[in-house]
Design a protein around this motif. Structure first.
Motif, PDB file in Angstrom:
ATOM      1  N   ASP A   5       0.926  -1.099  -0.195  1.00  0.00           N
ATOM      2  CA  ASP A   5       0.130   0.098   0.214  1.00  0.00           C
ATOM      3  C   ASP A   5       0.960   1.450  -0.148  1.00  0.00           C
ATOM      4  N   LEU A  60      -5.853  -1.396   0.057  1.00  0.00           N
ATOM      5  CA  LEU A  60      -6.371  -0.119  -0.581  1.00  0.00           C
ATOM      6  C   LEU A  60      -7.829  -0.582  -0.963  1.00  0.00           C
ATOM      7  N   ARG A  61      -7.665  -1.662  -1.899  1.00  0.00           N
ATOM      8  CA  ARG A  61      -8.710  -2.226  -2.571  1.00  0.00           C
ATOM      9  C   ARG A  61      -8.429  -3.670  -2.867  1.00  0.00           C
ATOM     10  N   GLU A 235      -9.098   9.100  -4.675  1.00  0.00           N
ATOM     11  CA  GLU A 235      -9.891   8.484  -3.647  1.00  0.00           C
ATOM     12  C   GLU A 235      -9.379   7.145  -3.225  1.00  0.00           C
ATOM     13  N   ASN A 238      -6.282   8.010  -0.622  1.00  0.00           N
ATOM     14  CA  ASN A 238      -6.615   8.505   0.596  1.00  0.00           C
ATOM     15  C   ASN A 238      -7.055   7.694   1.874  1.00  0.00           C
ATOM     16  N   ARG A 239      -7.207   6.292   1.256  1.00  0.00           N
ATOM     17  CA  ARG A 239      -8.014   5.482   2.372  1.00  0.00           C
ATOM     18  C   ARG A 239      -6.466   4.998   3.132  1.00  0.00           C
ATOM     19  N   GLU A 240      -7.042   4.594   4.354  1.00  0.00           N
ATOM     20  CA  GLU A 240      -6.076   4.203   5.342  1.00  0.00           C
ATOM     21  C   GLU A 240      -5.696   2.712   5.126  1.00  0.00           C
ATOM     22  N   HIS A 272     -10.246  -2.457   1.700  1.00  0.00           N
ATOM     23  CA  HIS A 272     -11.341  -1.552   1.602  1.00  0.00           C
ATOM     24  C   HIS A 272     -12.352  -1.850   0.347  1.00  0.00           C
TER      25      HIS A 272
END
Length: 282
Positions: A5, A60-61, A235, A238-240, A272
């Protein structure tokens, strides 16, 4: 947090903030509506992943580990160039009416060549050398064959692997490392997909050659984010980040040609939500 990540976030931030744009230039890819697909890009991106410490799947995904492994095995194990041998539909846009993508990817790895030891294709040559000449500096593959480019639906993106064996002090096993060379990487749609599938390949080859998986070095000549992907990437990064998953490979398999997509799994893989409806330039 997942190391993969952090690498991905830093790479994307660098491309968006410091990359160069192709807007207004002559480019090949187009969107489904026929308009030119421009990018922001960085030249010569190099990312390193220590597979002995962590499997490089994004949190993150979600990266579909079985699907990306299936594609890797389609190329490296089945040596196929027909999408009917593939479970996913990632290649549908490039296949002809018979499902063929031409003399690309798996086709090239299946071509036999004459060596001193006999006729072998590139994959069998890699396995032969890893078992018999592990310290050779010539263990490599190449799918970018110029004489066949005109018969390929898509020129190979991830086109070359170079394998290199080391040995840690006080270790009873050799360590398998690899360099993945990629001429072009669509960072949002395919970057982690490629990283994961070649990380799986290193793990598989290490296991069948009685070695440990070491470093995967990913060298990208043109790492780019398409113009319509930038808001999605913003987007995403910016995820944790979450903790990295654990990688499982069926320890019973000792023959590379016996692996299936069901012989891999990511344990405790929390992610996520997926980014949906990503437009793909062709």
């Amino acid at each position: 947090m997942s190391y993969a990540d952090r690498v991905f976030i830093d790479m994307c931030r660098d491309i968006i903030d410091n990359g160069t744009s192709t807007e207004g230039e002559k480019v090949r890819p187009v969107w489904e509506d026929g308009t030119s697909a421009y990018t922001v890009k960085k030249f010569g991106v190099v990312n390193r992943y220590d597979l002995s410490k962590e499997f490089p799947a994004l949190t993150l995904r979600r990266t579909a580990i079985k699907s990306c492994t299936d594609e890797m095995l389609w190329i490296w194990q089945q040596k196929s160039n027909n999408i009917h041998d593939l479970h996913s539909h990632v290649w549908d846009s490039w296949a002809d009416e018979n499902g063929s993508i031409g003399k690309a990817y798996g086709y090239q790895l299946g071509v036999k060549h004459q060596y001193k030891e006999g006729m072998m294709d590139q994959v069998d040559r890699v396995i032969y050398d890893l078992k018999n000449n592990p310290y050779s500096r010539r263990i490599m593959t190449n799918m970018y064959v110029h004489q066949d480019l005109h018969e390929m639906a898509l020129y190979p993106c991830a086109y070359s692997m170079t394998f290199n064996v080391t040995k840690d002090k006080d270790s009873d096993k050799l360590t398998l490392n690899a360099v993945l060379n990629q001429r072009s990487s669509d960072v949002l749609t395919a970057n982690n997909w490629n990283v994961c599938q070649y990380a799986v390949l290193v793990h598989m080859l290490a296991q069948v050659c009685d070695m440990k998986a070491g470093e995967l070095v990913h060298m990208i000549a043109d790492a780019h984010i398409y113009d319509r992907h930038i808001p999605m990437v913003e987007e995403l990064i910016n995820r944790e980040p979450l903790p990295a998953p654990k990688f499982w490979l069926n320890p019973e398999i000792k023959d590379f040609y016996q692996f299936t997509r069901d012989d891999v799994a990511l344990i405790d893989y929390e992610t996520h939500e997926q980014i949906k409806n990503i437009p793909v330039a062709v």
